[in-house]
Design a protein around this motif. Structure first.
Motif, PDB file in Angstrom:
ATOM      1  N   SER A  67       0.837  -1.195   0.000  1.00 53.07           N
ATOM      2  CA  SER A  67       0.000   0.000   0.000  1.00 53.07           C
ATOM      3  C   SER A  67       0.874   1.247   0.000  1.00 53.07           C
ATOM      4  O   SER A  67       2.106   1.182   0.054  1.00 53.07           O
ATOM      5  CB  SER A  67      -0.923  -0.002   1.224  1.00 53.07           C
ATOM      6  N   ASN A  68       0.203   2.410  -0.067  1.00 55.57           N
ATOM      7  CA  ASN A  68       0.862   3.725   0.036  1.00 55.57           C
ATOM      8  C   ASN A  68       1.879   3.979  -1.070  1.00 55.57           C
ATOM      9  O   ASN A  68       2.841   4.722  -0.872  1.00 55.57           O
ATOM     10  CB  ASN A  68       1.536   3.884   1.404  1.00 55.57           C
ATOM     11  N   ALA A  69       1.681   3.378  -2.220  1.00 47.17           N
ATOM     12  CA  ALA A  69       2.542   3.657  -3.377  1.00 47.17           C
ATOM     13  C   ALA A  69       1.868   4.689  -4.274  1.00 47.17           C
ATOM     14  O   ALA A  69       0.648   4.873  -4.232  1.00 47.17           O
ATOM     15  CB  ALA A  69       2.814   2.379  -4.154  1.00 47.17           C
ATOM     16  N   THR A  70       2.667   5.356  -5.070  1.00 49.60           N
ATOM     17  CA  THR A  70       2.151   6.263  -6.099  1.00 49.60           C
ATOM     18  C   THR A  70       2.156   5.503  -7.418  1.00 49.60           C
ATOM     19  O   THR A  70       3.196   5.012  -7.856  1.00 49.60           O
ATOM     20  CB  THR A  70       3.012   7.527  -6.211  1.00 49.60           C
ATOM     21  N   VAL A  71       0.988   5.378  -8.037  1.00 47.80           N
ATOM     22  CA  VAL A  71       0.836   4.542  -9.228  1.00 47.80           C
ATOM     23  C   VAL A  71       0.174   5.355 -10.333  1.00 47.80           C
ATOM     24  O   VAL A  71      -0.836   6.034 -10.095  1.00 47.80           O
ATOM     25  CB  VAL A  71      -0.018   3.293  -8.908  1.00 47.80           C
ATOM     26  N   HIS A  72       0.732   5.285 -11.522  1.00 50.87           N
ATOM     27  CA  HIS A  72       0.071   5.909 -12.660  1.00 50.87           C
ATOM     28  C   HIS A  72       0.450   5.208 -13.954  1.00 50.87           C
ATOM     29  O   HIS A  72       1.496   4.543 -14.046  1.00 50.87           O
ATOM     30  CB  HIS A  72       0.371   7.412 -12.749  1.00 50.87           C
ATOM     31  N   TYR A  81      -2.831   8.651 -16.287  1.00 51.45           N
ATOM     32  CA  TYR A  81      -3.938   8.146 -15.482  1.00 51.45           C
ATOM     33  C   TYR A  81      -3.428   7.785 -14.086  1.00 51.45           C
ATOM     34  O   TYR A  81      -2.599   6.889 -13.933  1.00 51.45           O
ATOM     35  CB  TYR A  81      -4.561   6.919 -16.149  1.00 51.45           C
ATOM     36  N   GLU A  82      -3.925   8.529 -13.089  1.00 45.32           N
ATOM     37  CA  GLU A  82      -3.503   8.322 -11.715  1.00 45.32           C
ATOM     38  C   GLU A  82      -4.374   7.246 -11.051  1.00 45.32           C
ATOM     39  O   GLU A  82      -5.565   7.121 -11.326  1.00 45.32           O
ATOM     40  CB  GLU A  82      -3.603   9.623 -10.923  1.00 45.32           C
ATOM     41  N   PHE A  83      -3.754   6.512 -10.114  1.00 40.78           N
ATOM     42  CA  PHE A  83      -4.444   5.459  -9.381  1.00 40.78           C
ATOM     43  C   PHE A  83      -4.393   5.755  -7.884  1.00 40.78           C
ATOM     44  O   PHE A  83      -3.445   6.390  -7.405  1.00 40.78           O
ATOM     45  CB  PHE A  83      -3.794   4.093  -9.638  1.00 40.78           C
ATOM     46  N   TYR A  84      -5.389   5.289  -7.169  1.00 38.69           N
ATOM     47  CA  TYR A  84      -5.416   5.456  -5.714  1.00 38.69           C
ATOM     48  C   TYR A  84      -5.549   4.086  -5.046  1.00 38.69           C
ATOM     49  O   TYR A  84      -6.068   3.134  -5.636  1.00 38.69           O
ATOM     50  CB  TYR A  84      -6.575   6.369  -5.280  1.00 38.69           C
ATOM     51  N   TRP A  85      -5.086   4.012  -3.807  1.00 42.35           N
ATOM     52  CA  TRP A  85      -5.158   2.770  -3.041  1.00 42.35           C
ATOM     53  C   TRP A  85      -6.550   2.603  -2.455  1.00 42.35           C
ATOM     54  O   TRP A  85      -7.035   3.456  -1.713  1.00 42.35           O
ATOM     55  CB  TRP A  85      -4.120   2.779  -1.926  1.00 42.35           C
ATOM     56  N   ASN A  86      -7.218   1.510  -2.798  1.00 38.66           N
ATOM     57  CA  ASN A  86      -8.529   1.195  -2.239  1.00 38.66           C
ATOM     58  C   ASN A  86      -8.331   0.153  -1.150  1.00 38.66           C
ATOM     59  O   ASN A  86      -8.083  -1.021  -1.442  1.00 38.66           O
ATOM     60  CB  ASN A  86      -9.472   0.679  -3.334  1.00 38.66           C
ATOM     61  N   ASN A  87      -8.446   0.586   0.078  1.00 38.52           N
ATOM     62  CA  ASN A  87      -8.148  -0.301   1.196  1.00 38.52           C
ATOM     63  C   ASN A  87      -9.137  -1.452   1.298  1.00 38.52           C
ATOM     64  O   ASN A  87      -8.768  -2.569   1.682  1.00 38.52           O
ATOM     65  CB  ASN A  87      -8.150   0.496   2.502  1.00 38.52           C
ATOM     66  N   ILE A 110       5.524   3.048 -10.943  1.00 43.23           N
ATOM     67  CA  ILE A 110       5.223   2.825  -9.531  1.00 43.23           C
ATOM     68  C   ILE A 110       6.318   3.448  -8.691  1.00 43.23           C
ATOM     69  O   ILE A 110       7.511   3.237  -8.957  1.00 43.23           O
ATOM     70  CB  ILE A 110       5.123   1.321  -9.210  1.00 43.23           C
ATOM     71  N   ASN A 111       5.926   4.225  -7.686  1.00 41.27           N
ATOM     72  CA  ASN A 111       6.859   4.731  -6.684  1.00 41.27           C
ATOM     73  C   ASN A 111       6.386   4.234  -5.337  1.00 41.27           C
ATOM     74  O   ASN A 111       5.321   4.623  -4.855  1.00 41.27           O
ATOM     75  CB  ASN A 111       6.910   6.258  -6.709  1.00 41.27           C
ATOM     76  N   THR A 112       7.147   3.329  -4.713  1.00 47.07           N
ATOM     77  CA  THR A 112       6.711   2.718  -3.458  1.00 47.07           C
ATOM     78  C   THR A 112       6.994   3.659  -2.290  1.00 47.07           C
ATOM     79  O   THR A 112       7.719   4.644  -2.408  1.00 47.07           O
ATOM     80  CB  THR A 112       7.429   1.382  -3.228  1.00 47.07           C
ATOM     81  N   ALA A 113       6.397   3.313  -1.143  1.00 41.09           N
ATOM     82  CA  ALA A 113       6.521   4.174   0.037  1.00 41.09           C
ATOM     83  C   ALA A 113       7.960   4.311   0.515  1.00 41.09           C
ATOM     84  O   ALA A 113       8.310   5.298   1.168  1.00 41.09           O
ATOM     85  CB  ALA A 113       5.632   3.629   1.157  1.00 41.09           C
ATOM     86  N   ASP A 114       8.802   3.320   0.194  1.00 38.69           N
ATOM     87  CA  ASP A 114      10.206   3.395   0.615  1.00 38.69           C
ATOM     88  C   ASP A 114      11.077   4.113  -0.410  1.00 38.69           C
ATOM     89  O   ASP A 114      12.310   4.072  -0.333  1.00 38.69           O
ATOM     90  CB  ASP A 114      10.759   1.999   0.901  1.00 38.69           C
ATOM     91  N   GLY A 115      10.458   4.788  -1.403  1.00 38.01           N
ATOM     92  CA  GLY A 115      11.189   5.632  -2.331  1.00 38.01           C
ATOM     93  C   GLY A 115      11.752   4.941  -3.550  1.00 38.01           C
ATOM     94  O   GLY A 115      12.532   5.544  -4.298  1.00 38.01           O
ATOM     95  N   LYS A 116      11.369   3.696  -3.829  1.00 35.87           N
ATOM     96  CA  LYS A 116      11.879   2.982  -4.992  1.00 35.87           C
ATOM     97  C   LYS A 116      10.940   3.169  -6.182  1.00 35.87           C
ATOM     98  O   LYS A 116       9.718   3.217  -6.030  1.00 35.87           O
ATOM     99  CB  LYS A 116      12.043   1.501  -4.679  1.00 35.87           C
ATOM    100  N   ASN A 117      11.538   3.259  -7.368  1.00 40.11           N
ATOM    101  CA  ASN A 117      10.779   3.489  -8.592  1.00 40.11           C
ATOM    102  C   ASN A 117      10.836   2.265  -9.507  1.00 40.11           C
ATOM    103  O   ASN A 117      11.905   1.665  -9.692  1.00 40.11           O
ATOM    104  CB  ASN A 117      11.316   4.711  -9.344  1.00 40.11           C
TER     105      ASN A 117
END
Length: 401
Positions: A67-72, A81-87, A110-117
């Protein structure tokens, strides 16, 4: 998506299979925390989805969602096209509906919460191929001990441009509870010392008709690359035993056909050959399959999964068990109507029916079907009386009786 990732030398796996005669609890030998990506955008106008998770040791049954990644998803025509996390769903959903277009490439980032792309290779929508026919036939195969209904698909691409297909299905079946109740049951004034209580019965509308929907698991593919004619003919997508409770009343199957690129087809085939039986990636895989996702942060980092664009068509079929001359299959559980007399309470010489009645209603959620003036109760387990106990009484919009 439950994801397991296990690196075990193949000959050791084979050795265990050949030599172990006692039960053996498998544990992870070498484990790496790897990002897993699963996403197929289609030519359907809808919110598209991206599933992200992490591999876990084989002995860990939990699904490690990312979770908590930035996805597009970006396209070659300049769209983003941006995506959001649906819990609630456990995956990422596009803010706005969109559909993949021909002759345009799409890239997942994808950019994960720990800063990896992470990014995918650009993918292009394969040509659309309409599913020609879906139909059901009786099947009897003594060698495989099959006796029931086989749902088959026919598809033809006269252009020869589409040779790789993947199939999924959604099955919906009608449930009719065999022993519907007209009562809500409530126990009050329970006296544990004397074993007495009162049963209050309130009127209810019987909840006897329900509908359940299940989505296919596993990987089902077909290829025409080795055929002289570009035709999928009598391809089996779903088998149901004539004793399957799902066809006890009325059954419907929605089959979805995805046209794949050769790269996507090959990846899914490798995953299936490695042992996946539940979804794109599942537990017990004895190796690593390289997809089209890479780490921009660390090119040496392994990434598991595939991002694809796929054209999709679908067809729905309905049938009843008697369409094939079968006898009515058994219900989902064996239903036994029990009868207890409230006045047959504690006794040194007999069975305490009053206590048994209390236990059945309180702890096992048995439902009261009827009661006479002498307080003799007829009860049955909830699955047999109230179908909403394990299903939904909301009739699907598409349903046809």
């Amino acid at each position: 998506m439950r994801t397991k990732f296990l690196y075990i030398v193949l000959f050791l796996v084979t050795l265990f299979q050949w030599s172990c005669t006692e039960p053996y609890e498998i544990e992870t030998v070498i484990y790496e925390n790897v990002l897993v990506v699963e996403s197929t955008i289609t030519d359907e106008m809808k919110p598209q989805i991206v599933k992200l998770s992490r591999t876990s040791p084989l002995e860990n049954v939990d699904v490690l969602l990312e979770s908590n990644a930035t996805v597009h998803v970006s396209s070659s025509d300049g769209q983003n096209y941006e995506f959001y996390w649906n819990n609630d769903l456990g995956y990422y959903v596009s803010y706005n509906p969109f559909n993949a277009q021909p002759n345009i490439s799409y890239t997942l980032s994808i950019n994960t919460a720990d800063g990896k792309n992470y990014t995918s290779s650009p993918v292009v929508l394969p040509p659309r191929v309409e599913m020609e026919q879906i139909y059901a036939e009786t099947i009897t195969d003594p060698n495989q001990k099959k006796d029931g209904v086989q749902v088959l698909v026919n598809t033809t691409d006269p252009t020869g441009n589409s040779k790789y297909f993947r199939y999924e299905y959604e099955e919906t079946y009608k449930i009719v509870a065999p022993n519907p109740t007209k009562y809500y049951t409530q126990i009050i004034d329970y006296n544990p010392d004397e074993g007495t209580y009162k049963i209050i019965l309130s009127p209810r509308i019987p909840e006897e008709i329900c509908y359940s929907t299940e989505i296919s698991t596993g990987i089902t593919q077909a290829s025409t690359s080795d055929f002289s004619e570009n035709k999928v003919f009598r391809f089996p997508v779903r088998y149901l035993s004539k004793l399957d409770s799902k066809i006890q009343t009325r059954y419907s199957l929605l089959v979805k056909q995805y046209v794949q690129s050769v790269e996507a087809f090959t990846f899914y085939k490798i995953i299936k050959d490695l042992g996946s039986i539940q979804s794109l990636l599942s537990q017990g895989q004895p190796g690593y399959a390289s997809g089209n996702m890479v780490s921009e942060t660390n090119p040496e980092e392994k990434v598991l999964g595939f991002f694809e664009a796929s054209s999709m068509t679908s067809k729905r079929i309905y049938f009843n068990y008697d369409d094939f001359g079968f006898k009515k299959p058994p219900y989902f559980v064996e239903c036994e109507i029990l009868q207890y007399d409230y006045y047959k309470g504690p006794s040194p010489f007999g069975f305490n029916e009053r206590e048994a009645l209390y236990d059945r209603i309180t702890y096992d959620d048995y439902q009261v079907l009827s009661v006479n003036s002498r307080l003799v109760y007829r009860i049955v387990q909830p699955e047999c009386s109230v179908c909403t106990y394990f299903s939904s009484n909301v009739k699907p919009d598409f349903w046809e009786d």
